[in-house]
Design an enzyme around this catalytic site. Structure first.
Site, mmCIF file in Angstrom:
data_model
loop_
_atom_site.group_PDB
_atom_site.id
_atom_site.type_symbol
_atom_site.label_atom_id
_atom_site.label_comp_id
_atom_site.label_asym_id
_atom_site.label_seq_id
_atom_site.Cartn_x
_atom_site.Cartn_y
_atom_site.Cartn_z
ATOM 1 N N THR A 52 43.013 -15.090 -1.843
ATOM 2 C CA THR A 52 44.337 -15.530 -2.186
ATOM 3 C C THR A 52 44.083 -16.827 -2.913
ATOM 4 O O THR A 52 42.996 -17.374 -2.830
ATOM 5 C CB THR A 52 45.087 -15.724 -0.847
ATOM 6 N N THR A 96 48.165 -13.655 -4.329
ATOM 7 C CA THR A 96 46.998 -12.980 -3.758
ATOM 8 C C THR A 96 46.808 -11.556 -4.250
ATOM 9 O O THR A 96 47.765 -10.888 -4.643
ATOM 10 C CB THR A 96 47.128 -12.941 -2.215
ATOM 11 N N GLY A 149 43.106 -17.966 2.302
ATOM 12 C CA GLY A 149 42.272 -17.914 3.510
ATOM 13 C C GLY A 149 42.701 -16.879 4.531
ATOM 14 O O GLY A 149 42.325 -16.986 5.699
ATOM 15 N N GLY A 150 43.528 -15.888 4.117
ATOM 16 C CA GLY A 150 43.934 -14.834 5.048
ATOM 17 C C GLY A 150 44.611 -15.433 6.268
ATOM 18 O O GLY A 150 45.426 -16.357 6.166
ATOM 19 N N ASP A 191 47.268 -5.400 4.711
ATOM 20 C CA ASP A 191 47.989 -6.440 5.464
ATOM 21 C C ASP A 191 49.061 -5.835 6.375
ATOM 22 O O ASP A 191 49.638 -6.531 7.208
ATOM 23 C CB ASP A 191 48.634 -7.457 4.504
ATOM 24 N N ASN A 199 44.887 -10.021 -1.959
ATOM 25 C CA ASN A 199 44.409 -9.833 -0.590
ATOM 26 C C ASN A 199 42.917 -10.134 -0.518
ATOM 27 O O ASN A 199 42.536 -11.286 -0.417
ATOM 28 C CB ASN A 199 44.740 -8.451 -0.027
ATOM 29 N N SER A 239 52.498 -11.338 5.621
ATOM 30 C CA SER A 239 51.530 -12.238 4.997
ATOM 31 C C SER A 239 51.296 -13.459 5.878
ATOM 32 O O SER A 239 52.088 -13.736 6.793
ATOM 33 C CB SER A 239 52.081 -12.674 3.639
ATOM 34 N N SER A 240 50.235 -14.186 5.594
ATOM 35 C CA SER A 240 50.017 -15.484 6.256
ATOM 36 C C SER A 240 50.183 -16.633 5.266
ATOM 37 O O SER A 240 49.932 -17.794 5.612
ATOM 38 C CB SER A 240 48.596 -15.549 6.832
HETATM 39 N N1 GLY Z 1 46.691 -11.202 1.846
HETATM 40 C C1 GLY Z 1 46.674 -12.364 2.621
HETATM 41 C C2 GLY Z 1 48.019 -12.748 3.102
HETATM 42 O O1 GLY Z 1 49.003 -12.450 2.471
HETATM 43 O O2 GLY Z 1 48.117 -13.341 4.141
#
Ligand code: GLY
Length: 559
Positions: A370, A388, A462-463, A412, A390, A441-442
């Site tokens: 991302t 992102t 950073g996921g 996700d 992902n 998402s994060s």
């Molecule tokens: N793909 C990472 C997020 O959206 O959290």
């Protein structure tokens, strides 16, 4: 009389120290505006746009399109993201351009006949992609809140793609590392298949043509016509299910921002379908009840409090968070001060509750790849934008003839309850796959105000670790009064409930601290660096300081 040598030496050192301090402060603080992104060439685009009279949205959109060219690991046309913005007049909004699940998707589409997850189906190849949202979202933001024409904003990215640019070591390493992945798809191998080295010229003619289509036709240049046809043809090269109807139907959504407070500061951030803003406010609400400064930054009690807070918050993430348009996510409760107190009432300093002893609370049901960019100007216009594909290079599938990578954002979703995604995050019904639904998402684009005045623009890739990276940078700035640079560069740690592991960046703790943490009951994992925060801070003297995380090769530029 000759001055004593010692005094001269002292004076010399004094002068040297102050000229260094002044030079350093001048390097990092600017009078007018700052753009901080994962790539210097992209930040330069943002600065050019601002210098030519564009506003922060113009610059953010231009930078994001440039990242799609110079930072293909995560910058994208084939992905999605979120924008949080605040104007100089105090208007606040957010734009959700998260990908959606295709109309032909279904809850168990990544499971075999025995109900087991089929390895890599949601992460690699055409079937891993959601409907891309970036082009629609960026153009929506530009048309509604920008001042410049689409053609002008896109011209920078077109030039970078058409004439090429000299790639940096990070990109060369990244492409080379994934060569075998690209090898699986002819279209991807044609573009990323050769061995790259630092400073190689990288031209992307197909991508330039796609950008030209978007420049001349707007969203129809991507969601209809030749580019849309190429996306659908690419689906047929593999097992993909994105249709022309999916593309035509895609819409970004403008949403109310969600808000919280922390020690008198106001937070403005992204609500669902990102969990990022909700989790950030929830975490800060718990931590506000502790005097972190007196616990001591990086001390064992400090790590204990933060880790236990993280475990409870990520446990609730797995149960209650998903696309609010499909699932009744209890945002108001999750970001309330009273719920934070209630959830942390069973915490005792110096103890840990194993993750299997922490169940989601009673809230009532309602990436690293991302990239983030922050833009701010001295008038107080602020944009926090995270986007992102992902995983790094997304699904690894380049749309044949169109030159851009597709996301693997379907991973996700919770492809099966309790089965971790590539970030080790688990989910449940709230984040189950359904046609048209946005995956959780994060991403945590955030803006912070002090006394109702601009204070901080921040966000990160950073996921699942995005949330804790932003959290610790914010605490470093607010609680520990660190500069943006020191706050972002400081070592971090992470706990996400499951797996039950306290993950420490290798420089985070001393051997003795690690021993003490193990004695409390933590299982420790030492990890290499994570997340790449892009932060811009407003200084008390009215200047702006920006910093691009030392962990990446990005750059904050200003003037
Ligand atoms: N793909 C990472 C997020 O959206 O959290």
């Amino acid at each position: 009389m000759r001055p004593p040598w010692r005094m001269v030496k002292k004076l010399l050192l004094f002068v040297l120290f102050f000229s260094y301090a002044i030079a350093n402060s001048q390097i990092n603080s600017y009078q007018n505006a700052v753009v901080s992104s994962a790539n210097e060439l992209a930040s330069e685009v943002g600065i050019k746009i601002l210098k030519s009279g564009g506003n922060a949205i113009d610059a953010a959109v231009g930078t994001a399109f440039a990242l799609a060219v110079v930072y293909p690991q995560a910058g994208n046309l084939g992905g999605g993201g979120f924008i949080v913005l605040r104007s100089e007049k105090g208007f606040e909004t957010s734009i959700d351009f998260r990908e959606t699940a295709p109309l032909l998707s279904s809850k168990n589409m990544y499971l075999d006949n025995n109900g087991n997850v089929i390895p890599e189906l949601s992460t690699t190849g055409q079937l891993a992609s959601g409907i891309p949202g970036s082009v629609a979202g960026l153009l929506y933001a530009l048309e509604k809140y920008g001042t410049k024409s689409r053609e002008e904003i896109l011209s920078y990215a077109i030039e970078l793609a058409e004439k090429g640019f000299l790639i940096n070591q990070e990109l060369a390493n990244s492409i080379n590392h994934h060569r075998s992945d690209f090898n699986q798809f002819t279209s991807s191998f044609q573009i990323f298949g050769r061995k790259f080295k630092n400073a190689d010229l990288f031209k992307q003619t197909d991508l330039a043509n796609t950008l030209k289509e978007i420049s001349s036709k707007g969203r129809d240049g991507f969601y209809k016509g030749v580019v849309a046809d190429k996306i659908v043809a690419e689906m047929k090269n593999g097992n993909g299910i994105i249709s022309l109807r999916d593309l035509e139907k895609y819409q970004p959504v403008e949403r109310k921002v969600i808000k919280g407070t922390y020690r008198g500061y106001d937070l403005i951030t992204m609500g669902p379908p990102s969990s990022g803003g909700t989790c950030l406010i929830y975490l800060l609400n718990i931590l506000e009840n502790f005097d972190l400064k007196s616990l001591g930054k990086g001390s064992v009690p400090f790590v204990n409090v933060l880790a236990e807070a993280m475990k409870r918050v990520y446990s609730d993430r797995s149960e209650f968070m998903g696309d609010k348009d499909f699932y009744n996510m209890p945002v108001d409760k999750l970001i309330s001060k009273s719920y934070a107190k209630e959830r942390f009432s069973n915490f005792t300093l110096g103890e840990t509750i194993p993750s299997d002893g922490i169940k989601p609370g009673n809230a009532d049901k309602e990436s690293p790849q991302t990239t983030h960019l922050s833009v701010a100007d001295s008038k107080g216009n602020m944009v926090s934008l995270t986007t992102t594909l992902n995983d790094v290079f997304g699904s690894k599938v380049v749309v044949d003839g169109a030159g851009f990578l597709l996301n693997n954002e379907m991973d996700d979703f919770s492809v099966k309850p309790g089965v971790p995604n590539i970030y080790g995050l688990v989910g449940n019904e709230a984040n189950a796959i359904a046609p048209g639904k946005r995956m959780l998402s994060s991403m945590t684009p955030a803006i912070i105000l002090k006394d109702n005045k601009p204070f901080l623009v921040i966000g990160s890739p950073g996921g699942g670790k995005i949330i804790t990276a932003v959290l610790q940078s914010v605490i470093n700035i607010i609680d520990f009064e660190m500069s943006a640079e020191d706050a972002v560069d400081a070592p971090r740690f992470h706990h996400q409930w499951l797996p039950d592991l306290l993950q420490l960046e290798n420089s985070y703790a001393s051997n003795m601290q690690i021993r003490e943490l193990k004695e409390i009951g933590y299982s420790i994992k030492i990890i290499s660096d994570f997340a790449r925060v892009e932060a811009i801070k407003y200084n008390p003297d009215g200047t702006l300081s920006g910093h691009s995380d030392r962990r990446g090769s990005g750059k904050a530029l200003g003037f």
